[in-house]
Design an enzyme around this catalytic site. Structure first.
Site, PDB file in Angstrom:
ATOM      1  N   ASN A  54      -1.838  -6.175  13.381  1.00  9.50           N
ATOM      2  CA  ASN A  54      -1.843  -7.629  12.843  1.00  9.50           C
ATOM      3  C   ASN A  54      -0.996  -8.379  13.777  1.00  9.50           C
ATOM      4  O   ASN A  54      -1.263  -9.650  13.942  1.00  9.50           O
ATOM      5  CB  ASN A  54      -1.434  -7.482  11.277  1.00  9.50           C
ATOM      6  N   GLN A  94      -9.538  -3.178   9.025  1.00  6.96           N
ATOM      7  CA  GLN A  94      -8.367  -3.803   9.937  1.00  6.96           C
ATOM      8  C   GLN A  94      -9.128  -5.016  10.634  1.00  6.96           C
ATOM      9  O   GLN A  94      -8.368  -5.920  10.996  1.00  6.96           O
ATOM     10  CB  GLN A  94      -7.900  -2.806  10.945  1.00  6.96           C
ATOM     11  N   HIS A 115      -2.973  -6.590   2.439  1.00  2.00           N
ATOM     12  CA  HIS A 115      -3.003  -5.069   1.714  1.00  2.00           C
ATOM     13  C   HIS A 115      -4.624  -4.795   2.015  1.00  2.00           C
ATOM     14  O   HIS A 115      -5.327  -5.417   1.682  1.00  2.00           O
ATOM     15  CB  HIS A 115      -2.676  -5.418   0.047  1.00  2.00           C
ATOM     16  N   LEU A 137      10.101  -4.810  -1.166  1.00  2.50           N
ATOM     17  CA  LEU A 137      11.275  -5.560  -0.893  1.00  2.50           C
ATOM     18  C   LEU A 137      11.924  -5.636  -2.260  1.00  2.50           C
ATOM     19  O   LEU A 137      11.268  -5.771  -3.320  1.00  2.50           O
ATOM     20  CB  LEU A 137      10.608  -7.004  -0.430  1.00  2.50           C
ATOM     21  N   ARG A 153      18.337  -0.687  -1.172  1.00  5.48           N
ATOM     22  CA  ARG A 153      17.230  -1.159  -0.839  1.00  5.48           C
ATOM     23  C   ARG A 153      17.835  -2.836  -0.686  1.00  5.48           C
ATOM     24  O   ARG A 153      17.354  -3.655   0.345  1.00  5.48           O
ATOM     25  CB  ARG A 153      16.360  -1.619  -1.980  1.00  5.48           C
ATOM     26  N   GLU A 202      -8.860  -7.564   8.655  1.00  8.22           N
ATOM     27  CA  GLU A 202      -7.758  -8.498   8.357  1.00  8.22           C
ATOM     28  C   GLU A 202      -7.068  -9.246   9.492  1.00  8.22           C
ATOM     29  O   GLU A 202      -6.434 -10.043   9.373  1.00  8.22           O
ATOM     30  CB  GLU A 202      -6.670  -7.468   7.626  1.00  8.22           C
TER      31      GLU A 202
HETATM   32  C1  GRF Z   1      -2.432  -2.792   7.808  1.00  7.12           C
HETATM   33  O1  GRF Z   1      -3.895  -2.081   7.580  1.00  7.12           O
HETATM   34  C2  GRF Z   1      -2.085  -3.452   6.574  1.00  7.12           C
HETATM   35  O2  GRF Z   1      -3.460  -3.875   5.831  1.00  7.12           O
HETATM   36  C3  GRF Z   1      -1.389  -2.645   5.710  1.00  7.12           C
HETATM   37  O3  GRF Z   1      -0.593  -1.794   7.032  1.00  7.12           O
HETATM   38  C4  GRF Z   1      -1.687  -1.792   8.050  1.00  7.12           C
HETATM   39  C5  GRF Z   1      -0.922  -2.249   9.309  1.00  7.12           C
HETATM   40  O4  GRF Z   1      -1.331  -2.190  10.426  1.00  7.12           O
HETATM   41  N1  GRF Z   1      -0.368  -3.212   5.042  1.00  7.12           N
HETATM   42  P1  GRF Z   1      -0.885  -2.852  11.769  1.00  7.12           P
HETATM   43  O5  GRF Z   1       0.693  -2.212  12.031  1.00  7.12           O
HETATM   44  O6  GRF Z   1      -0.761  -4.218  11.811  1.00  7.12           O
HETATM   45  O7  GRF Z   1      -1.670  -2.208  13.117  1.00  7.12           O
END
Ligand code: GRF
Length: 216
Positions: A18, A175, A113, A97, A69, A178
């Site tokens: 991401n 992925q 998510h 968090l 934390r 996203e």
């Molecule tokens: C993603 O699939 C996201 O939805 C989840 O963790 C993963 C992170 O992947 N929260 P990356 O490290 O961005 O490849």
């Protein structure tokens, strides 16, 4: 008078695909944002390499070095504040968090998510979708509040589950979705069009009663 570019921190724990998508969108000028710092809680996160390759500042704060934390979160926030960050983008950051952190950056923390929230908060979402026999799956960008995976929803990337698809195949397609919706959402925020207030997401001054959906 031109508005100053938003300064974002991207928080990672792993691969950082991401993060890479944000870097690529910014390079293509599809996202008007500065990545002020990439921070990982794990020194071996591959995303740190991606950040370094892109010439971005990086930081590692190892959660094991802190008694709890909130102490960890205060150390993270210290670094983000040094970089004058106004948006915190969680991108595969595998730490919950503390309320202190969420309040410190209230309305300025986004997460992605891998499920169509409010369905399937937590882990193992792809297998849970398959076990339930669901027809639809996807990913959700939302504002972060104190309750895990429960903040105001903004944008979902939706895919139809294919017959015989495995959890790994689903994960790959989720992925890919996203990587599109997360920069799109950050762009709305950076343009001043998206805010969180009264525990809701607002787009162009209208309260979002349900998330926007993109089909992939
Ligand atoms: C993603 O699939 C996201 O939805 C989840 O963790 C993963 C992170 O992947 N929260 P990356 O490290 O961005 O490849």
């Amino acid at each position: 008078m031109s508005k100053q570019r938003n300064r974002a921190a991207i928080l990672i724990s792993g691969s950082g695909s991401n993060l890479q998508s944000f870097i690529d969108h910014i390079e293509r000028r599809e996202l008007d944002l500065d990545i002020a710092v990439v921070l990982s809680n794990r020194a071996d996160a591959f995303g740190l390499q991606r950040a370094a390759d892109a010439g971005l500042p990086t930081a590692v704060v190892a959660h094991g070095d802190f008694p709890g934390r909130e102490a960890f979160d205060r150390a993270v926030a210290g670094i983000l504040d040094e970089h004058e960050v106004d948006l915190v983008i969680l991108a595969g950051f595998m730490r919950i968090l503390s309320p202190w952190f969420v309040q410190h950056y209230a309305g300025r923390v986004l997460n992605v998510h891998p499920a169509l929230l409010p369905a399937y908060p937590g882990l193992d979402t792809h297998q849970r979708v398959l076990d339930a026999g669901d027809r639809w799956h996807g990913s959700t960008v939302h504002f972060v509040t104190e309750e895990l995976d429960a903040g105001p929803l903004v944008l979902q990337g939706r895919i139809a589950v294919r017959d015989g698809e495995t959890a790994a195949e689903l994960a790959t397609r989720v992925q890919a979705a996203e990587h599109r919706i997360y920069p799109e959402c950050a762009a709305l925020y950076a343009a001043g069009r998206l805010q969180m207030r009264d525990n809701a997401a607002w787009l162009d001054g209208e309260k979002l009663e349900k998330p926007l959906v993109r089909d992939f």
